[in-house]
Design an enzyme around this catalytic site. Sequence first.
Site, PDB file in Angstrom:
ATOM      1  N   ASP A 209      -9.085  11.934   1.161  1.00 32.24           N
ATOM      2  CA  ASP A 209      -7.943  12.319   2.007  1.00 32.24           C
ATOM      3  C   ASP A 209      -8.281  12.460   3.494  1.00 32.24           C
ATOM      4  OD1 ASP A 209      -6.666  12.411  -0.376  1.00 32.24           O
ATOM      5  OD2 ASP A 209      -6.202  14.550  -0.346  1.00 32.24           O
TER       6      ASP A 209
ATOM      7  N   ARG B 114      17.384  -3.700  11.130  1.00 32.10           N
ATOM      8  CA  ARG B 114      16.852  -4.496  12.236  1.00 32.10           C
ATOM      9  C   ARG B 114      15.948  -5.631  11.750  1.00 32.10           C
ATOM     10  NH1 ARG B 114      14.564  -0.347  16.101  1.00 32.10           N
ATOM     11  NH2 ARG B 114      12.673  -0.865  14.974  1.00 32.10           N
TER      12      ARG B 114
ATOM     13  N   LYS C 140      12.967 -11.099   9.392  1.00 34.52           N
ATOM     14  CA  LYS C 140      11.741 -10.800   8.626  1.00 34.52           C
ATOM     15  C   LYS C 140      11.950 -11.151   7.162  1.00 34.52           C
ATOM     16  CE  LYS C 140       9.150  -7.316  11.035  1.00 34.52           C
ATOM     17  NZ  LYS C 140       8.374  -6.106  10.941  1.00 34.52           N
TER      18      LYS C 140
ATOM     19  N   GLU D  26       1.658  10.820   0.090  1.00 36.13           N
ATOM     20  CA  GLU D  26       1.975  11.728  -1.025  1.00 36.13           C
ATOM     21  C   GLU D  26       2.428  13.098  -0.512  1.00 36.13           C
ATOM     22  OE1 GLU D  26      -1.644  12.570  -3.065  1.00 36.13           O
ATOM     23  OE2 GLU D  26      -0.718  13.876  -4.545  1.00 36.13           O
TER      24      GLU D  26
ATOM     25  N   HIS E 101      -4.026   7.074  -8.381  1.00 30.93           N
ATOM     26  CA  HIS E 101      -5.476   7.169  -8.550  1.00 30.93           C
ATOM     27  C   HIS E 101      -6.208   5.840  -8.364  1.00 30.93           C
ATOM     28  CE1 HIS E 101      -4.217  10.999 -10.200  1.00 30.93           C
ATOM     29  NE2 HIS E 101      -5.449  11.422 -10.011  1.00 30.93           N
TER      30      HIS E 101
END
Length: 352
Positions: free
Chosen positions: A127, A211, A219, A228, A261
């Site tokens: 993290d 947009r 796009k 998370e 995970h």
Amino acid sequence: MRIAILTSGGDAPGMNAAIRSLAQVGAARGHDIFGVRDGYMGLMDGAFERLRVRDVDGISRFGGTILGSARSEEFREAAGRARACTQLQQAGIDGLVVVGGNGSLTGAHLLAAESSCRIVGIPASIDNDIGHTATAIGVDTAVNTIVEACDRISDTASSHRRAFLVEVMGRESGFLAMRAGIAAEADAIVYSERGRGEDEIIAHLRQILRRSFAPERGKRRVLIIKAEGVRIPVAKLVARLREHLADDAPGVTLRETVLGHLVRGGRPSQADRVVAQRLAFAAALALEEGHNDVMLGWDVLPEYGEATADPRIRRVALEEVIAETERMRDGTSNLTQVRVNLLNQVEPLLSL
Ligand code: F6P
């Protein structure tokens, strides 16, 4: 010396390189090295096993931790730590190296006050939420894993003219989302440090979808990375965006992926291996020099902690590490503000 090492909390790629490095340094410098099974749980049960260099050949390339890891509620209690102190004493351990994240380092700090054995910490958590270290073991590999996953998702998204919402780990920190989002050319990064509420997030994402898929921009793929730590379930965000999708981006479909995970496992990058090896070497030297209740940090700002023989590593009191980690969590840390400000500056560019 008799030195033990344990890995605790969420495993992180590179932990094995730290274990191997300590075993090697021990062999070279005449120490007896012991591995502790399953983190603090094993410590309370006296699960020590001798680690010789031949036991650790080739382990640097494996993710996870060969020693096992655990999150122990019992160790948070004084009685649990007293059991651990007894085990350390009975095994004649002079120094303990704790490899882990915030919870594990907090446990190490408490244990240092209660045990006669010296304790040093090594930061390890994908993290990147630990104070006074620019990186922790596992961060680099996790970012690379997310970027690779997002690149794959981008291939399929642009083939189908789709938007994807991808959630990545990071319970208290949006670092993984921020760093990987930039590298993977995300159109939006949703992270809790930004302080947006649910309605604001939805309004922001709808604007990006409108947009991006408008004929004048055209796009074929929109990638939204969500940390998370933003406690709104992905399914809820997606359901809310879908309500307006036919108007916002006609013909476009929206899919979600929670990487979970998958981001924590896998072959450690060279950067994580090298950082882990150097931190473990520095940990052994710190114990030899008689230091206690400290963490070895990577690229720590020069105003904090003390220099070591390794120019990239400083020794910082665990108490100070824990205090800075708390500031990173509540947003008052200077580092958190720098990260948020930087991302604020580029946010309008992401979705151009
Ligand atoms: O190690 C940190 C972390 O991966 C967080 O990003 C995540 O929220 C948590 O661990 C998950 O923990 P567990 O594997 O115990 O569910």
